[in-house]
Design a protein around this motif. Structure first.
Motif, PDB file in Angstrom:
ATOM      1  N   SER A 216       0.816  -1.215   0.000  1.00 51.45           N
ATOM      2  CA  SER A 216       0.000   0.000   0.000  1.00 51.45           C
ATOM      3  C   SER A 216       0.846   1.259   0.000  1.00 51.45           C
ATOM      4  CB  SER A 216      -0.924   0.010   1.230  1.00 51.45           C
ATOM      5  OG  SER A 216      -0.159  -0.050   2.427  1.00 51.45           O
ATOM      6  N   ALA A 217       2.155   1.118  -0.246  1.00 52.19           N
ATOM      7  CA  ALA A 217       3.043   2.284  -0.211  1.00 52.19           C
ATOM      8  C   ALA A 217       3.434   2.770  -1.596  1.00 52.19           C
ATOM      9  CB  ALA A 217       4.313   1.960   0.582  1.00 52.19           C
ATOM     10  N   GLY A 218       3.322   1.944  -2.616  1.00 53.60           N
ATOM     11  CA  GLY A 218       3.737   2.331  -3.960  1.00 53.60           C
ATOM     12  C   GLY A 218       2.563   2.395  -4.910  1.00 53.60           C
ATOM     13  N   GLY A 219       2.800   3.043  -6.043  1.00 56.22           N
ATOM     14  CA  GLY A 219       1.791   3.124  -7.076  1.00 56.22           C
ATOM     15  C   GLY A 219       0.955   4.375  -6.989  1.00 56.22           C
ATOM     16  N   PRO A 220      -0.001   4.521  -7.900  1.00 53.63           N
ATOM     17  CA  PRO A 220      -0.875   5.693  -7.905  1.00 53.63           C
ATOM     18  C   PRO A 220      -1.714   5.774  -6.632  1.00 53.63           C
ATOM     19  CG  PRO A 220      -1.046   4.452  -9.958  1.00 53.63           C
ATOM     20  CD  PRO A 220      -0.269   3.606  -9.005  1.00 53.63           C
ATOM     21  N   PRO A 221      -2.239   6.966  -6.308  1.00 54.79           N
ATOM     22  CA  PRO A 221      -3.044   7.108  -5.072  1.00 54.79           C
ATOM     23  C   PRO A 221      -4.255   6.183  -5.050  1.00 54.79           C
ATOM     24  CG  PRO A 221      -2.454   9.262  -5.967  1.00 54.79           C
ATOM     25  CD  PRO A 221      -2.029   8.258  -6.990  1.00 54.79           C
ATOM     26  N   GLU A 222      -4.904   5.994  -6.231  1.00 51.55           N
ATOM     27  CA  GLU A 222      -6.090   5.138  -6.255  1.00 51.55           C
ATOM     28  C   GLU A 222      -5.747   3.695  -5.882  1.00 51.55           C
ATOM     29  OE1 GLU A 222      -6.525   8.587  -8.963  1.00 51.55           O
ATOM     30  OE2 GLU A 222      -5.034   6.995  -8.717  1.00 51.55           O
ATOM     31  N   LEU A 223      -4.613   3.202  -6.408  1.00 52.95           N
ATOM     32  CA  LEU A 223      -4.209   1.836  -6.084  1.00 52.95           C
ATOM     33  C   LEU A 223      -3.733   1.725  -4.638  1.00 52.95           C
ATOM     34  CD1 LEU A 223      -2.404   0.614  -9.314  1.00 52.95           C
ATOM     35  CD2 LEU A 223      -4.613  -0.079  -8.429  1.00 52.95           C
ATOM     36  N   ARG A 224      -3.116   2.782  -4.118  1.00 47.84           N
ATOM     37  CA  ARG A 224      -2.700   2.731  -2.702  1.00 47.84           C
ATOM     38  C   ARG A 224      -3.921   2.641  -1.804  1.00 47.84           C
ATOM     39  NH1 ARG A 224       1.127   6.829  -4.256  1.00 47.84           N
ATOM     40  NH2 ARG A 224      -0.137   8.431  -3.233  1.00 47.84           N
ATOM     41  N   ARG A 225      -4.965   3.404  -2.134  1.00 48.71           N
ATOM     42  CA  ARG A 225      -6.195   3.321  -1.331  1.00 48.71           C
ATOM     43  C   ARG A 225      -6.837   1.941  -1.463  1.00 48.71           C
ATOM     44  NH1 ARG A 225      -6.940   8.661  -3.365  1.00 48.71           N
ATOM     45  NH2 ARG A 225      -8.345   7.869  -4.995  1.00 48.71           N
ATOM     46  N   LEU A 226      -6.827   1.401  -2.699  1.00 50.62           N
ATOM     47  CA  LEU A 226      -7.387   0.059  -2.893  1.00 50.62           C
ATOM     48  C   LEU A 226      -6.600  -0.982  -2.107  1.00 50.62           C
ATOM     49  CD1 LEU A 226      -9.305  -1.894  -4.337  1.00 50.62           C
ATOM     50  CD2 LEU A 226      -7.706  -1.929  -6.262  1.00 50.62           C
ATOM     51  N   ALA A 227      -5.261  -0.905  -2.148  1.00 47.36           N
ATOM     52  CA  ALA A 227      -4.436  -1.859  -1.405  1.00 47.36           C
ATOM     53  C   ALA A 227      -4.671  -1.731   0.095  1.00 47.36           C
ATOM     54  CB  ALA A 227      -2.956  -1.631  -1.737  1.00 47.36           C
ATOM     55  N   ALA A 228      -4.812  -0.498   0.595  1.00 48.49           N
ATOM     56  CA  ALA A 228      -5.068  -0.311   2.026  1.00 48.49           C
ATOM     57  C   ALA A 228      -6.421  -0.904   2.410  1.00 48.49           C
ATOM     58  CB  ALA A 228      -5.006   1.182   2.371  1.00 48.49           C
TER      59      ALA A 228
END
Length: 470
Positions: A216-228
């Motif tokens: 949840s630390a890398g990638g675009p903001p949308e993917l970080r929110r999805l990973a979180a």
């Protein structure tokens, strides 16, 4: 997803380069055509001026020599036509002029020149158009036009030059296209790396490894929110499973000691019970205590089996090698005959907890509950490995077969037989966790009477054979 992204990006790159290259190629063709047109226009204009003087003085020999010399040098036929479109003076092959006018249907061009107008220049000559470039220049002025000079210029060199220019443009466009294609792959992988890690984490969790978390630390903001959000969901599921298993395990352990004490207290009453009614109640109490103990053991076994998470390849021969004798002994004790029809070398993915424990449960049910005379174990290889445990006993009707895979369900005919109703349901769940299926269907024909026994079929994915290294 990477392939889909490349399928979208690469055609867009080709379209972009094409959108820039096609207008540029058109501009090159127009520019080359205009250069040739201006050059030929100067020549035909000069010939029209000479023709005007020759017709005014009647000295046409110099004009004829000029036209012949021009065709000899450049291979371009030229002719002077009178107002009736007849050739007055021409180069050595001036007849080609009238042939070209007739073949190409360019009489309107000549008619405009004889009317005192210069025809419109062509927009562009294309490499696939082999028609010559025809120019007509009026001789005289206004209403005193006495003829027209017609020049028929081949376009072979022009078309070759345009093709060469287009080839150079294509090579120049190939450079950015190659760069885009070379960059698209690593850039696409870099852009999709968070999605790939999330997919890998999802696959690992689907196999039962609840310790895996997405990055949840890398990638675009949308993917970080999805990973979180994904990690939070897995945390909730993991805590829920741990609480559920801990509850079942703790409850079973906590109830074991009081149940043992209760059973011991009840059994200690045996010497003091002499009346038949009291002895019957005593026997019922002991049996209920034993049933509760078996239930607790089944719950603990289910918790241990469900803690396994991943299917592993196994050789069916090795599984059966350690169990067949014991199954034959158990079957012989109950008067049953056990047959096996299993080809050698079958290799499959065993369910979590082991294939042996599942086959133990199926053989135990067939031996204890069937009430038949024969149990057959067979297997066959296909897209999946199918293992059948069949008997010729009392069997189950269609409605009972549908309910038999539910937890704690027991057939009415087996209510007085030792069991918990958990084993078959747990086996079905474990087989499904390995990507297989467990099905119930009619088994062997009954030896006495109509009907069939029960066939329990376990279908599991085949595992690749191991290759021995030299």
């Amino acid at each position: 997803m990477l392939r889909r992204l490349l399928v979208v990006l690469l055609p867009l790159a080709f379209l972009l380069v094409g959108a820039l290259g096609v207008p540029l190629a058109t501009l090159v063709a127009q520019q080359r055509t205009e250069e040739m047109y201006v050059d030929r226009l100067n020549d035909v204009g000069r010939f029209a001026s000479l023709a005007d003087s020759a017709l005014a003085t009647g000295r046409t020999q110099a004009l004829r020599m000029e036209l012949e010399r021009y065709e000899e040098l450049y291979g371009i036929p030229v002719a002077l036509l009178d107002p009736s479109s007849e050739v007055v003076i021409s180069s050595s092959s001036g007849g080609r002029v009238t042939e070209a006018l007739a073949a190409l249907g360019t009489r309107p061009v000549l008619a405009q020149a004889l009317a005192g107008y210069r025809p419109e220049p062509p927009t562009a000559v294309w490499p696939w158009d082999d028609r010559p470039l025809i120019l007509a220049e009026p001789v005289g002025r206004d209403s005193e036009v006495v003829g027209a000079v017609v020049l028929v210029s081949p376009t072979d060199e022009l078309r070759s030059a345009i093709l060469q220019n287009w080839g150079a443009l294509a090579l120049l466009e190939l450079v950015p296209l190659t760069g885009l294609a070379a960059v698209a792959w690593p850039v696409s992988r870099w852009v999709l790396r968070p999605v790939r890690t999330l997919d890998e984490a999802t696959a690992a969790i689907a196999e039962g490894d609840l310790t895996v978390r997405a990055d949840s630390a890398g990638g675009p903001p949308e993917l970080r929110r999805l990973a979180a959000s994904f990690n939070a969901m897995v945390d909730v599921v993991e805590r829920s499973l741990h609480r559920q298993r801990a509850f079942v395990s703790d409850a079973s352990h906590q109830l074991r000691n009081p149940l043992a004490s209760l059973r011991l207290a009840v059994e200690n009453l045996s010497p003091y019970l002499t009346e038949p009614e009291a002895r019957a109640a005593y026997d019922d109490a002991v049996e209920e205590a034993k049933a509760m103990n078996r239930m607790l053991n089944a719950l603990l076994a289910a918790t241990r089996l469900e803690s396994f998470s991943k299917a592993e390849p196994v050789d069916l021969d090795l599984v059966l090698e350690t169990r067949l004798e014991r199954w034959r002994t158990l079957a012989a004790e109950r008067g049953l005959h056990l047959e096996t029809h299993v080809p050698a070398g079958l290799r499959l993915l065993e369910p979590p907890g082991g294939l042996g424990s599942i086959l133990d449960e199926l053989m135990s049910n067939a031996i204890r509950l069937s009430g038949g005379e024969r149990v057959v174990l067979r297997a066959r290889q296909g897209d999946r490995v199918a293992i059948h445990v069949s008997d010729d006993g009392v069997g189950l009707d269609p409605e009972e077969r549908q309910n038999a895979l539910r937890r704690f369900w027991r057939a009415p005919k087996h209510q007085n037989v030792v069991g918990t109703g958990l084993g078959l349901a747990i086996c079905a769940e474990l087989v499904q966790a390995a990507g297989g299926e467990l099905a119930l269907q009619p088994g062997l024909p009954r030896p006495h009477g109509d009907g069939y026994g029960l066939d329990v079929t376990v279908r599991l994915p085949a595992a690749p054979m191991e290759v021995e290294s030299e």
